[in-house]
Design a protein around this motif. Sequence first.
Motif, PDB file in Angstrom:
ATOM      1  N   VAL A   2       0.836  -1.184   0.000  1.00 34.83           N
ATOM      2  CA  VAL A   2       0.000   0.000   0.000  1.00 34.83           C
ATOM      3  C   VAL A   2       0.852   1.207   0.000  1.00 34.83           C
ATOM      4  O   VAL A   2       0.824   1.997  -0.918  1.00 34.83           O
ATOM      5  CB  VAL A   2      -0.793   0.166   1.283  1.00 34.83           C
ATOM      6  CG1 VAL A   2      -1.454   1.483   1.251  1.00 34.83           C
ATOM      7  CG2 VAL A   2      -1.654  -0.897   1.643  1.00 34.83           C
ATOM      8  N   TRP A  21      -8.045   9.044  -3.584  1.00 32.46           N
ATOM      9  CA  TRP A  21      -8.077   8.961  -2.130  1.00 32.46           C
ATOM     10  C   TRP A  21      -6.695   8.824  -1.519  1.00 32.46           C
ATOM     11  O   TRP A  21      -6.428   9.332  -0.443  1.00 32.46           O
ATOM     12  CB  TRP A  21      -8.986   7.819  -1.675  1.00 32.46           C
ATOM     13  CG  TRP A  21      -8.568   6.467  -2.164  1.00 32.46           C
ATOM     14  CD1 TRP A  21      -9.017   5.845  -3.287  1.00 32.46           C
ATOM     15  CD2 TRP A  21      -7.631   5.584  -1.570  1.00 32.46           C
ATOM     16  NE1 TRP A  21      -8.405   4.639  -3.441  1.00 32.46           N
ATOM     17  CE2 TRP A  21      -7.547   4.445  -2.389  1.00 32.46           C
ATOM     18  CE3 TRP A  21      -6.842   5.630  -0.426  1.00 32.46           C
ATOM     19  CZ2 TRP A  21      -6.717   3.380  -2.108  1.00 32.46           C
ATOM     20  CZ3 TRP A  21      -6.006   4.564  -0.139  1.00 32.46           C
ATOM     21  CH2 TRP A  21      -5.955   3.463  -0.977  1.00 32.46           C
ATOM     22  N   ALA A  25      -3.400   9.785   2.136  1.00 33.11           N
ATOM     23  CA  ALA A  25      -3.050   8.652   2.996  1.00 33.11           C
ATOM     24  C   ALA A  25      -2.067   9.037   4.096  1.00 33.11           C
ATOM     25  O   ALA A  25      -1.063   9.701   3.833  1.00 33.11           O
ATOM     26  CB  ALA A  25      -2.454   7.528   2.147  1.00 33.11           C
ATOM     27  N   ALA A  26      -2.378   8.601   5.311  1.00 32.55           N
ATOM     28  CA  ALA A  26      -1.478   8.861   6.439  1.00 32.55           C
ATOM     29  C   ALA A  26      -0.152   8.133   6.253  1.00 32.55           C
ATOM     30  O   ALA A  26       0.883   8.595   6.728  1.00 32.55           O
ATOM     31  CB  ALA A  26      -2.141   8.431   7.746  1.00 32.55           C
ATOM     32  N   CYS A  27      -0.162   7.001   5.554  1.00 26.73           N
ATOM     33  CA  CYS A  27       1.065   6.223   5.394  1.00 26.73           C
ATOM     34  C   CYS A  27       2.011   6.839   4.377  1.00 26.73           C
ATOM     35  O   CYS A  27       3.104   6.331   4.168  1.00 26.73           O
ATOM     36  CB  CYS A  27       0.741   4.779   5.031  1.00 26.73           C
ATOM     37  SG  CYS A  27      -0.248   4.603   3.548  1.00 26.73           S
ATOM     38  N   VAL A  56      -1.297   3.683  12.600  1.00 31.19           N
ATOM     39  CA  VAL A  56      -1.220   4.709  11.557  1.00 31.19           C
ATOM     40  C   VAL A  56      -2.565   4.775  10.833  1.00 31.19           C
ATOM     41  O   VAL A  56      -3.125   5.859  10.607  1.00 31.19           O
ATOM     42  CB  VAL A  56      -0.079   4.408  10.561  1.00 31.19           C
ATOM     43  CG1 VAL A  56      -0.087   5.409   9.413  1.00 31.19           C
ATOM     44  CG2 VAL A  56       1.266   4.419  11.274  1.00 31.19           C
ATOM     45  N   CYS A  57      -3.116   3.627  10.497  1.00 32.89           N
ATOM     46  CA  CYS A  57      -4.406   3.581   9.794  1.00 32.89           C
ATOM     47  C   CYS A  57      -5.508   4.248  10.621  1.00 32.89           C
ATOM     48  O   CYS A  57      -6.389   4.907  10.065  1.00 32.89           O
ATOM     49  CB  CYS A  57      -4.808   2.140   9.491  1.00 32.89           C
ATOM     50  SG  CYS A  57      -3.723   1.300   8.320  1.00 32.89           S
ATOM     51  N   CYS A  60      -5.902   7.754   9.883  1.00 34.71           N
ATOM     52  CA  CYS A  60      -5.869   8.053   8.449  1.00 34.71           C
ATOM     53  C   CYS A  60      -7.238   8.548   7.976  1.00 34.71           C
ATOM     54  O   CYS A  60      -8.252   7.890   8.218  1.00 34.71           O
ATOM     55  CB  CYS A  60      -5.474   6.801   7.676  1.00 34.71           C
ATOM     56  SG  CYS A  60      -5.424   7.088   5.897  1.00 34.71           S
ATOM     57  N   VAL A  79      -1.032  -4.598   5.350  1.00 38.48           N
ATOM     58  CA  VAL A  79      -2.107  -3.930   6.095  1.00 38.48           C
ATOM     59  C   VAL A  79      -2.664  -2.822   5.211  1.00 38.48           C
ATOM     60  O   VAL A  79      -1.922  -1.968   4.727  1.00 38.48           O
ATOM     61  CB  VAL A  79      -1.581  -3.350   7.424  1.00 38.48           C
ATOM     62  CG1 VAL A  79      -2.650  -2.504   8.106  1.00 38.48           C
ATOM     63  CG2 VAL A  79      -1.115  -4.468   8.347  1.00 38.48           C
ATOM     64  N   TRP A  80      -3.950  -2.897   4.981  1.00 41.80           N
ATOM     65  CA  TRP A  80      -4.667  -1.884   4.184  1.00 41.80           C
ATOM     66  C   TRP A  80      -5.918  -1.515   4.967  1.00 41.80           C
ATOM     67  O   TRP A  80      -6.662  -2.392   5.420  1.00 41.80           O
ATOM     68  CB  TRP A  80      -5.127  -2.444   2.840  1.00 41.80           C
ATOM     69  CG  TRP A  80      -4.058  -2.760   1.852  1.00 41.80           C
ATOM     70  CD1 TRP A  80      -3.181  -3.799   1.893  1.00 41.80           C
ATOM     71  CD2 TRP A  80      -3.786  -2.050   0.649  1.00 41.80           C
ATOM     72  NE1 TRP A  80      -2.371  -3.776   0.786  1.00 41.80           N
ATOM     73  CE2 TRP A  80      -2.723  -2.716   0.005  1.00 41.80           C
ATOM     74  CE3 TRP A  80      -4.335  -0.919   0.045  1.00 41.80           C
ATOM     75  CZ2 TRP A  80      -2.197  -2.275  -1.211  1.00 41.80           C
ATOM     76  CZ3 TRP A  80      -3.810  -0.490  -1.169  1.00 41.80           C
ATOM     77  CH2 TRP A  80      -2.755  -1.161  -1.782  1.00 41.80           C
TER      78      TRP A  80
HETATM   79  S1  SF4 Z   1      -5.772   3.313   5.885  1.00 44.86           S
HETATM   80 FE1  SF4 Z   1      -3.678   2.718   6.442  1.00 44.86          FE
HETATM   81  S2  SF4 Z   1      -2.832   1.669   4.645  1.00 44.86           S
HETATM   82 FE2  SF4 Z   1      -4.666   2.794   4.004  1.00 44.86          FE
HETATM   83  S3  SF4 Z   1      -3.937   4.729   3.218  1.00 44.86           S
HETATM   84 FE3  SF4 Z   1      -4.456   5.021   5.379  1.00 44.86          FE
HETATM   85  S4  SF4 Z   1      -2.590   4.650   6.526  1.00 44.86           S
HETATM   86 FE4  SF4 Z   1      -2.269   3.832   4.467  1.00 44.86          FE
END
Ligand code: SF4
Length: 117
Positions: A2, A21, A25-27, A56-57, A60, A79-80
């Motif tokens: 991801v 989207w 993304a936080a990642c 982290v997610c 997000c 991880v998604w």
């Molecule tokens: S939900 Fe998690 S894997 Fe998906 S974009 Fe956000 S931080 Fe990344």
Amino acid sequence: MVAAQLVERPPAQPAGEDSPWHTAAACRRDEVGLFFAPSKEPTAARLSREERAKQVCARCPVLLDCREHALAQPEPYGVWGGLTAAERRVVLARRRRRDVELCEPVRVPGARGRIAG
Ligand code: SF4
């Protein structure tokens, strides 16, 4: 991966309502290796890494978009959307069961050959 696949892709347009989207993304700012297992990763290390990725997610703003993307592909690894690959398989299995149940005709007890619905 991801983060790697989405993060390393430059945004096609400035972030906004019409942007993909993943531009939010936080990642994008986190360690890419957090979201995907290195080869031969011990179980305890994997569980710890996945928990950190899920943290982290959790903050997000595009978690639901990411999750639905990963379920629709489906993405087999990493991880998604706050879910591991195993957790996504469970969600997909539940959705398949639900869809089958919704498509099954409802048999009316005592009414031979009659189907409600
Ligand atoms: S939900 Fe998690 S894997 Fe998906 S974009 Fe956000 S931080 Fe990344």
